[in-house]
Design a protein around this motif. Structure first.
Motif, PDB file in Angstrom:
ATOM      1  N   VAL A   1      17.277  22.421  44.516  1.00 35.18           N
ATOM      2  CA  VAL A   1      16.981  21.123  43.906  1.00 35.18           C
ATOM      3  C   VAL A   1      16.313  21.284  42.544  1.00 35.18           C
ATOM      4  CG1 VAL A   1      16.882  19.818  46.050  1.00 35.18           C
ATOM      5  CG2 VAL A   1      14.833  21.006  45.243  1.00 35.18           C
TER       6      VAL A   1
ATOM      7  N   GLN B   1      21.509  14.746  48.342  1.00 41.56           N
ATOM      8  CA  GLN B   1      21.444  16.087  47.772  1.00 41.56           C
ATOM      9  C   GLN B   1      22.806  16.775  47.829  1.00 41.56           C
ATOM     10  OE1 GLN B   1      17.590  18.231  48.946  1.00 41.56           O
ATOM     11  NE2 GLN B   1      17.501  16.406  50.225  1.00 41.56           N
TER      12      GLN B   1
ATOM     13  N   SER C   1      15.840  19.857  51.645  1.00 44.59           N
ATOM     14  CA  SER C   1      16.019  20.563  50.371  1.00 44.59           C
ATOM     15  C   SER C   1      16.476  21.998  50.603  1.00 44.59           C
ATOM     16  CB  SER C   1      14.718  20.544  49.554  1.00 44.59           C
ATOM     17  OG  SER C   1      13.657  21.154  50.281  1.00 44.59           O
TER      18      SER C   1
END
Length: 480
Positions: free
Chosen positions: A111, A98, A262
């Motif tokens: 995200v 990420q 996330s």
């Protein structure tokens, strides 16, 4: 060779990266930054890597850690330890993916923005489809952090019940917890939340250490029969009769305790040097995984099946009051981070590409406070509707962190390495490895949701939990 590409209607410069098959955004490109500010704007990008690491630590080492010792009882010591190590390593890698994607696409704030970019890339710039995928992902993202806020609100209401010896209805304590949490979460900048995270992290670690030390002193657990023979319930393997649903739900509770990666992505947008994200990540996850192993196995070894959930109630009523009292700042900080992330995601979603995002206007403040108090309220309602701690933690892993923390990051890898399958053997092996990770994410999502629903139903049938919006004491005093 340098190129230019368009993301979210903005042109950004791209250069080749030293790593094979990757690309990198030029460091001085500012157009794509979420919080690019003008002369009169609020400068959100003030976070150094150490503060980011502490923020990640408090975000992760929060209410979820309190469910791990009871999860080990369902799995056994060996499988439980292996799951802690496995999920810790996997979640660290997913956080790396990420971070790499965010550094390649500077306009990404959550995200959900990443889902928009990869859908555009794979659908020949189909804006309608990409926008739909962004909305779906953002719904899951915000919903997941609202559940996290609910778990943490429930944890704080349990603490208030424990410290006050159930002085009033648990629903009242829950609402008080919500108001405190949402108020602290309304501090706008992560940089200014540093003191809260430092105090919160110190308090939760101290509270857990007190319990860990306390459970090692008596001859038998506080909840066990205090006279005669008793079965400790400590075992290397799962207890006899453990169902798949119970074991998998326990595994997901461990997964959830470090799968909140996330939530790291928005923090990168507020860092002075986004490239330092990886320092913060490794410092956080190495400490998290090693401490989970040490703390959870120690509590399980001394308490066995008599462990409480949350774990702070495992050493008897006196230690419970002391540990919960010390843990209150940590529980507030953990819940505050969940509400802050959910609220800021909505805030950016509503005001993005307007001057209200970084200017101190009435609209800016009205939207911001509505987002924090609104998401906090939803979290409180959810915590009252599902008033059992471990199952709520596990549910986060299945419904939220599995798609956001496993499936989506693997898709980011495919986006960053579009020619991997046509490359050398090393890249082909990585391609199949990430396919396997994606399948694991889907299995975690669907099997985990099934296991949790069945486990929740079984707990209700066995009268192991109370009803929704109950006034009864939820602090789980284990002995007198």
């Amino acid at each position: 060779m340098d190129t230019k590409e368009v993301y979210d209607g903005k042109e950004v410069a791209i250069v080749s990266s030293p790593s094979e098959g990757s690309r990198e955004v030029v460091s001085d490109v500012e157009e794509g930054e979420v919080f690019a500010t003008g002369a009169d704007g609020v400068n959100f990008r003030t976070v150094g890597w150490i503060r980011a690491a502490i923020f990640f630590l408090k975000m992760t080492f929060a209410a979820g850690v309190l469910s791990i010792p009871s999860a080990l009882y369902s799995l056994g010591a060996v499988a439980g330890a292996l799951f802690i190590a496995f999920w810790g390593i996997l979640n660290t890698y997913m956080a790396c993916l990420q971070g790499e994607f965010k550094l390649h696409h500077r306009s990404v704030h959550t995200v959900a923005d990443g889902a928009y970019i990869i859908t555009m890339q794979w659908s020949s710039n189909n804006v309608k489809l990409a926008s739909t995928m962004r909305e779906i992902t953002e719904f899951f993202y915000i919903f997941t952090w609202i559940i996290c806020a609910g778990v943490s609100t429930l944890g704080l209401s349990i603490a208030l019940n424990a410290v006050s010896k159930h002085a009033t209805c648990s629903v009242v304590f829950g609402f008080v917890a919500y108001f405190i949490i949402a108020s602290v979460a309304s501090i706008r900048k992560i940089h200014k939340l540093a003191w809260v995270t430092w105090v919160g992290f110190g308090s939760i670690v101290t509270a857990i250490l007190i319990v860990v030390i306390a459970v090692t002193i008596p001859d038998r657990p506080a909840a066990a029969p205090q006279t005669g023979d008793f079965d400790l319930g400590f075992s290397a393997s799962p207890p006899k009769g453990t169902t798949f649903a119970a074991a998998w739900a326990a595994s997901l509770a461990i997964f959830s305790s470090s799968a909140n990666t996330s939530g790291f992505v928005p923090v990168i947008s507020e860092m002075k040097r986004p490239q330092d994200y990886f320092k913060s990540l490794y410092a956080c996850m190495i400490w998290i995984t090693s401490s989970y192993l040490a703390l959870a196995i120690t509590v399980y070894a001394y308490c066995g099946k008599w462990v409480a959930s949350p774990a702070l109630g495992s050493a008897g009523p006196t230690i419970k009051i002391i540990s919960y009292g010390i843990a209150i700042p940590g529980l507030i900080a953990g819940a505050m981070i969940c509400v802050h992330i959910a609220g800021k995601s909505l805030f950016v979603r509503i005001l993005r590409n307007t001057h209200h995002l970084t200017n101190n206007t009435k609209t800016h403040w009205a939207v911001w406070l509505s987002c924090t108090y609104g998401t906090g309220l939803l979290g409180w309602i959810l915590s009252e509707a599902i008033p059992f701690f471990s199952s709520l933690v596990s549910l986060i892993g299945a419904l939220g962190f599995a798609p956001l923390g496993i499936c989506l990051p693997t898709l980011f890898w495919f986006s960053l390495h579009p020619q991997a399958l046509k490359g050398p053997m090393k890249m082909k092996v990585q391609w199949f490895f990430h396919i396997a990770l994606f399948v694991l994410g889907l299995f975690t999502l669907f099997a985990g949701t099934y296991a949790n629903i069945k486990n929740i139903i079984d707990q209700y049938k066995a009268h192991l939990v109370g009803t929704a919006f109950q006034c009864a004491d939820n602090s789980g005093t284990v002995a007198t």
